[in-house]
Design a protein around this motif. Structure first.
Motif, PDB file in Angstrom:
ATOM      1  N   GLY A  86       0.833  -1.181   0.017  1.00 17.69           N
ATOM      2  CA  GLY A  86      -0.097  -0.075  -0.157  1.00 17.69           C
ATOM      3  C   GLY A  86       0.925   1.379   0.025  1.00 17.69           C
ATOM      4  N   ALA A  87       1.941   1.424   0.758  1.00 15.73           N
ATOM      5  CA  ALA A  87       2.867   2.291   0.780  1.00 15.73           C
ATOM      6  C   ALA A  87       3.662   2.573  -0.622  1.00 15.73           C
ATOM      7  N   VAL A  88       4.127   1.531  -1.059  1.00 15.03           N
ATOM      8  CA  VAL A  88       5.069   1.643  -1.924  1.00 15.03           C
ATOM      9  C   VAL A  88       4.660   1.608  -3.617  1.00 15.03           C
ATOM     10  N   ASN A  89       3.492   0.812  -3.793  1.00 17.54           N
ATOM     11  CA  ASN A  89       3.038   0.618  -4.925  1.00 17.54           C
ATOM     12  C   ASN A  89       2.539   2.130  -5.706  1.00 17.54           C
ATOM     13  N   PRO A  90       1.918   2.996  -5.173  1.00 15.80           N
ATOM     14  CA  PRO A  90       1.400   4.124  -5.827  1.00 15.80           C
ATOM     15  C   PRO A  90       2.841   4.921  -6.436  1.00 15.80           C
ATOM     16  N   VAL A  91       3.997   5.023  -5.621  1.00 16.44           N
ATOM     17  CA  VAL A  91       5.259   5.452  -6.226  1.00 16.44           C
ATOM     18  C   VAL A  91       5.585   4.771  -7.349  1.00 16.44           C
ATOM     19  N   VAL A  92       5.766   3.211  -7.306  1.00 15.63           N
ATOM     20  CA  VAL A  92       6.115   2.425  -8.201  1.00 15.63           C
ATOM     21  C   VAL A  92       5.239   2.447  -9.519  1.00 15.63           C
ATOM     22  N   GLN A  93       3.964   2.749  -9.295  1.00 15.85           N
ATOM     23  CA  GLN A  93       3.234   2.686 -10.613  1.00 15.85           C
ATOM     24  C   GLN A  93       3.257   3.976 -11.075  1.00 15.85           C
ATOM     25  N   ILE A  94       3.462   5.406 -10.525  1.00 14.99           N
ATOM     26  CA  ILE A  94       3.909   6.615 -11.098  1.00 14.99           C
ATOM     27  C   ILE A  94       5.068   6.729 -11.573  1.00 14.99           C
ATOM     28  N   LEU A  95       6.004   6.192 -11.088  1.00 14.55           N
ATOM     29  CA  LEU A  95       7.486   6.221 -11.948  1.00 14.55           C
ATOM     30  C   LEU A  95       7.590   5.278 -13.115  1.00 14.55           C
ATOM     31  N   ARG A  96       6.762   4.167 -13.018  1.00 16.78           N
ATOM     32  CA  ARG A  96       6.981   3.116 -13.836  1.00 16.78           C
ATOM     33  C   ARG A  96       6.941   3.579 -15.340  1.00 16.78           C
ATOM     34  N   PRO A  97       5.813   4.215 -15.869  1.00 16.36           N
ATOM     35  CA  PRO A  97       5.638   4.650 -17.217  1.00 16.36           C
ATOM     36  C   PRO A  97       6.510   5.669 -17.653  1.00 16.36           C
ATOM     37  N   ILE A  98       7.069   6.413 -16.933  1.00 16.16           N
ATOM     38  CA  ILE A  98       8.030   7.470 -17.486  1.00 16.16           C
ATOM     39  C   ILE A  98       9.196   6.944 -18.227  1.00 16.16           C
ATOM     40  N   SER A  99       9.547   7.437 -19.535  1.00 15.40           N
ATOM     41  CA  SER A  99      10.398   6.755 -20.433  1.00 15.40           C
ATOM     42  C   SER A  99      11.805   7.492 -19.760  1.00 15.40           C
ATOM     43  N   PRO A 100      12.683   6.454 -20.074  1.00 11.39           N
ATOM     44  CA  PRO A 100      13.836   7.007 -19.608  1.00 11.39           C
ATOM     45  C   PRO A 100      14.540   8.146 -20.439  1.00 11.39           C
ATOM     46  N   ILE A 101      13.960   8.116 -21.406  1.00  8.03           N
ATOM     47  CA  ILE A 101      14.563   9.399 -22.220  1.00  8.03           C
ATOM     48  C   ILE A 101      14.131  10.713 -21.630  1.00  8.03           C
ATOM     49  N   ALA A 102      12.985  10.672 -20.697  1.00 16.57           N
ATOM     50  CA  ALA A 102      12.558  11.949 -20.051  1.00 16.57           C
ATOM     51  C   ALA A 102      13.476  12.217 -18.812  1.00 16.57           C
ATOM     52  N   TRP A 103      14.098  11.122 -18.519  1.00 15.84           N
ATOM     53  CA  TRP A 103      15.063  11.107 -17.139  1.00 15.84           C
ATOM     54  C   TRP A 103      16.659  11.941 -17.651  1.00 15.84           C
ATOM     55  N   ILE A 104      16.814  12.086 -18.841  1.00 23.87           N
ATOM     56  CA  ILE A 104      18.084  12.432 -19.234  1.00 23.87           C
ATOM     57  C   ILE A 104      18.561  13.530 -18.579  1.00 23.87           C
ATOM     58  N   PRO A 105      17.939  14.645 -18.816  1.00 25.71           N
ATOM     59  CA  PRO A 105      18.524  15.857 -18.027  1.00 25.71           C
ATOM     60  C   PRO A 105      18.864  15.693 -16.580  1.00 25.71           C
ATOM     61  N   LEU A 106      18.017  15.006 -15.840  1.00 17.27           N
ATOM     62  CA  LEU A 106      18.317  14.657 -14.288  1.00 17.27           C
ATOM     63  C   LEU A 106      19.658  13.929 -14.423  1.00 17.27           C
ATOM     64  N   ALA A 107      19.751  13.077 -15.107  1.00 19.26           N
ATOM     65  CA  ALA A 107      20.844  11.879 -15.098  1.00 19.26           C
ATOM     66  C   ALA A 107      21.947  12.697 -15.389  1.00 19.26           C
ATOM     67  N   ILE A 108      22.060  13.526 -16.356  1.00 19.57           N
ATOM     68  CA  ILE A 108      23.336  14.280 -16.544  1.00 19.57           C
ATOM     69  C   ILE A 108      23.634  15.170 -15.258  1.00 19.57           C
ATOM     70  N   LEU A 109      22.704  15.906 -14.633  1.00 18.24           N
ATOM     71  CA  LEU A 109      22.796  16.602 -13.564  1.00 18.24           C
ATOM     72  C   LEU A 109      23.404  15.757 -12.323  1.00 18.24           C
ATOM     73  N   TRP A 110      22.870  14.435 -12.093  1.00 16.44           N
ATOM     74  CA  TRP A 110      23.242  13.584 -11.238  1.00 16.44           C
ATOM     75  C   TRP A 110      24.521  13.057 -11.424  1.00 16.44           C
ATOM     76  N   PHE A 111      24.528  12.392 -12.550  1.00 18.50           N
ATOM     77  CA  PHE A 111      25.752  11.548 -12.669  1.00 18.50           C
ATOM     78  C   PHE A 111      26.589  11.787 -13.803  1.00 18.50           C
ATOM     79  N   GLY A 112      26.414  13.142 -14.305  1.00 19.91           N
ATOM     80  CA  GLY A 112      27.698  13.396 -15.142  1.00 19.91           C
ATOM     81  C   GLY A 112      27.483  12.856 -16.550  1.00 19.91           C
ATOM     82  N   VAL A 113      28.600  12.899 -17.274  1.00 23.34           N
ATOM     83  CA  VAL A 113      28.519  12.428 -18.692  1.00 23.34           C
ATOM     84  C   VAL A 113      29.509  11.084 -18.870  1.00 23.34           C
ATOM     85  N   GLY A 114      29.585  10.390 -17.933  1.00 22.98           N
ATOM     86  CA  GLY A 114      30.203   9.173 -18.132  1.00 22.98           C
ATOM     87  C   GLY A 114      29.399   7.857 -18.315  1.00 22.98           C
TER      88      GLY A 114
END
Lengths: 249, 326
Positions: A86-114
Motif C-alpha cells: 500500500g505504501a510503495v505501490n503508488p510510487v512504483v506505478q507513478i514512476l513506472r510509465p516514465i520513459s528513461p528518455i525523460a530522465w536524461i537531463p536529471l541523469a546528466i545533472l546527477w551522474f555527469g556524462v560518463g
C-alpha cells in the motif's frame, strides 16, 4: 538437434531480408542488406564493433544487476506485507510509465556524462518490471506451502529463503526476462547521454553524420542479434529444474 | 507587405538564435544549438488570407530535419553547412542558396572557472553538440590556434539543451554550442562566455538556406522570392536595434522557437553582433575554407567542390523587398 526445426524461422528471416532488399533499392536513407553487412564488416575491421558491443553490454549488466539487487527485495516486501504494498505501490506505478528518455537531463545533472548516466537510465527501466513481477510472484505464493512450512517451525528469513522465494521464482524469472529485454531495449535511448561508445551511441552518431544510414541499420541488427542471444540465455534459466517445478506438474 | 514581412521575419527568427531543440532530449547528440528550424514550402494553407512564402516548421533535432529533407518531405531547410556538402556529395539533390546567419556560436565556462583563454582548457572536458556540428570546427580551430593537440582536450557530445545543466553540475568544464544555449547559462548567472565567434571568427558560417533541386526546377520564382525575403530580413535585422527586439518578440512565440523572449533578446543585444544577419551572401572562398576545416575535423572525408552544393543564381538575382513590421 534437428535442423528441420529451424527451417520455418530461417524461412521467415529470408523472406524479410528479400523484401527489405527490394524496398531499399535506390533509397537514399534505407540501406540494402548488403550495405549493412559491409558496414558491420567495416566496424569489425576498425575494431570499434567489439568496443561498442562491450560498452553497451557493460552498462546493461551493471544497470540490470543493480536493478535486480534492489527490485527483488523490495518486490518481495511488497508482495508479502500488504502495508508495504500500500505504501510503495503508488510510487512504483507513478514512476513506472516514465520513459528513461525523460530522465536524461536529471541523469546528466546527477551522474555527469560518463558511464554512470546511461547505466542509471538502464537501471530505471529495468527496476520497475522486476519489482512488479516479484511483488505479484510473492503475493501469489500458495498459502498451503507457507502453512506447511510454519507447521515445521520454519519462520522469518528462513521461510522466505526456503519457501517463498523458490515458490515465487518462476514469476521473478519472468520479470527478470522482461527486465533484461527492456534493459537492452532502452540502450539506444540511454546512450544518448554523452558518451563515446556503445551501440546506441553508434546509431545516434551515425544519424548525426551526413549519410551513414548503413551504420544506423548495422547498429539495429547487432542490437537485435544480441537481444536474441540474451533472451535465449534467460529462457535457459527458465527451464532450470529449480524453476520448472511449477510448470512441470 | 506587412504579412510578407512578418512571415519572413519568422524565417529570420529561425536563423537567429537557433534555438535548436527546445527541451528535446531525443535530439541526441544532435547538433548545435543552432537553428533546427526549417521551412516547408507548403504555400501555406494555414492562413488562407495571408500570402505566405513559406511555412515555418521547427524540428526537434538535426537528424530529423536532415531525414525530412533527404526524403523530400521538406523542400527547404536551414541546415548545417558541412552536412549539406556531404548530402550533395552523396547524391541528395540539395543546394545552398543563401546563408542563414553568421557568427552565433559560443564557448561557455563556469563563471568561477579560472580559464581566461582557450589554452587554459588544456586537459579539460568540453561538450560539443556532435562531431558533425560546426561548433566542433570552431573548437578545432581554437585548439589549433592555442597549440592544443587531440589529447589535450576531451570532447563529449551532449545535446545543446542539456549543456547548461551539464556545466552547472560540473560534468563538463566548458561547452561549445550555437545560441541561445550559451546565453541560457550566462543569463542564469552561472555561465561565462569564454569565446564568441564574433571575437575570433566573425564570418563564421553555420546554418545555410538549403533548397531541394526539384523545387528550384519547378518553382524558381518561389525560391527567388524566399531568398529575397531571407536576405532582406537579414539586412532589416542588422539595420536597427529595434528591429532585433521585434524579431526576438516574434521568434520567442510558442509556434516558432518557444523560448523566453528575454533569452532571445539577450542573444540579439549582448552584443548586437553576437549573431549577424546583414551579409548572407555566399562566398566561395569561405565555403572552401569551411570544407577544408570540415575535412580536418573528419566531418567529411574528401574535398567536395563548391559547385556540387551551391546555387549562386538566386543570390545574384537578389532584389530587396521592404520589410515593414512594427
Amino acid at each position: 538437434m534437428k535442423p528441420l526445426r529451424y527451417l520455418p524461422a530461417l524461412g521467415i528471416i529470408a523472406v524479410i531480408i528479400a523484401l527489405w532488399w527490394v524496398t531499399a533499392l535506390g533509397s537514399l536513407i534505407f540501406p540494402t542488406p548488403l550495405a549493412v553487412v559491409k558496414a558491420i564488416a567495416e566496424l569489425a575491421r576498425e575494431g570499434t564493433l567489439l568496443q561498442h558491443v562491450y560498452a553497451s553490454l557493460y552498462r546493461v549488466t551493471i544497470g540490470y544487476l543493480g536493478a535486480l539487487a534492489l527490485a527483488i527485495p523490495l518486490g518481495s516486501l511488497m508482495g508479502w506485507f500488504p502495508r508495504w504494498f500500500g505504501a510503495v505501490n503508488p510510487v512504483v506505478q507513478i514512476l513506472r510509465p516514465i520513459s528513461p528518455i525523460a530522465w536524461i537531463p536529471l541523469a546528466i545533472l546527477w551522474f555527469g556524462v560518463g558511464d554512470a548516466s546511461p547505466t542509471f537510465l538502464i537501471f530505471l527501466a529495468t527496476f520497475f518490471p522486476v519489482v512488479v513481477a516479484t511483488a505479484s510472484g510473492v503475493h501469489l505464493v500458495e498459502q498451503q506451502y507457507v502453512r506447511a512450512a510454519r507447521n515445521f517451525g520454519v519462520n522469518g528469513f528462513k521461510l522466505y529463503q526456503r519457501v517463498i522465494f523458490p515458490a515465487a521464482l518462476p514469476n521473478i524469472i519472468t520479470g527478470m526476462r522482461v527486465g533484461l529485454g527492456v534493459a537492452w531495449l532502452v540502450v539506444v535511448a540511454a546512450e544518448m547521454v554523452a558518451i563515446n561508445s556503445g551501440l546506441g551511441y553508434l546509431i545516434i552518431d551515425a544519424r548525426n553524420a551526413g549519410s551513414r544510414y548503413d551504420l544506423v541499420v548495422a547498429g539495429m541488427v547487432i542490437i537485435g542479434i544480441i537481444g536474441f542471444g540474451l533472451d535465449a540465455v534467460m529462457r535457459r534459466l527458465e527451464s532450470l529444474e529449480e524453476v520448472r517445478w511449477r510448470y512441470g506438474t | 507587405m506587412t504579412q510578407d514581412g512578418r512571415e519572413i521575419d519568422m524565417t529570420r527568427g529561425m536563423d537567429e538564435s537557433g534555438l535548436g531543440m527546445p527541451g528535446m532530449t531525443m535530439a541526441s547528440m544532435s547538433m548545435p544549438g543552432m537553428p533546427t528550424g526549417s521551412l516547408a514550402t507548403d504555400t501555406a494553407k494555414a492562413q488562407p488570407t495571408v500570402p505566405q512564402v513559406a511555412q515555418f516548421v521547427r524540428y526537434s533535432g538535426w537528424p530529423e530535419l536532415k531525414e525530412a529533407l533527404m526524403s523530400g518531405r521538406l523542400k527547404v531547410a536551414m541546415m548545417l553547412a558541412p552536412m549539406v556538402m556531404d548530402l550533395a556529395d552523396k547524391g541528395v539533390p540539395v543546394r545552398i542558396v543563401a546563408l542563414g546567419h553568421r557568427s552565433g556560436a559560443v564557448i561557455m565556462v563556469n563563471k568561477d572557472s579560472p580559464a581566461r583563454d582557450f589554452g587554459d582548457l588544456r586537459g579539460k572536458r568540453i561538450a560539443i553538440p556532435s562531431r558533425f556540428a560546426v561548433d566542433h570546427i570552431f573548437v578545432r580551430r581554437l585548439m589549433r590556434e592555442h597549440g592544443l593537440g587531440d589529447r589535450d582536450l576531451t570532447m563529449v557530445e551532449i545535446a545543446p539543451p542539456d549543456m547548461p545543466a551539464a556545466l552547472l553540475a560540473g560534468a563538463v568544464d566548458a561547452y561549445a554550442t550555437g545560441e541561445p544555449y550559451g546565453a541560457k547559462s550566462e543569463m542564469a548567472g552561472y555561465g561565462r562566455v569564454l569565446y564568441m565567434t564574433r571575437d575570433v571568427w566573425p564570418k563564421y558560417i553555420c546554418c545555410v538556406l538549403t533548397v531541394r533541386e526539384e523545387l528550384i526546377k519547378s518553382d524558381p520564382e518561389l525560391v527567388q522570392n524566399l531568398v529575397n525575403h531571407v536576405m532582406s530580413a537579414g539586412q532589416w535585422l542588422d539595420s536597427d536595434p529595434k528591429h532585433r527586439t521585434i524579431a526576438a518578440r516574434i521568434a520567442s512565440e510558442r509556434s516558432i522557437f518557444n523560448q523566453a523572449f528575454e533569452l532571445i533578446n539577450w542573444v540579439m543585444e549582448r552584443p548586437a553582433d553576437r549573431v549577424t544577419y546583414g551579409d548572407l551572401r555566399l562566398i566561395r572562398t569561405e565555403f572552401d575554407e569551411m570544407m577544408r576545416l570540415a575535412m580536418n575535423a573528419k566531418i567529411i572525408n574528401h574535398p567536395i567542390p563548391y559547385e556540387t552544393y551551391v546555387d549562386e543564381s538566386f543570390m545574384r538575382r537578389f532584389r530587396p523587398v521592404s520589410i515593414s513590421i512594427q
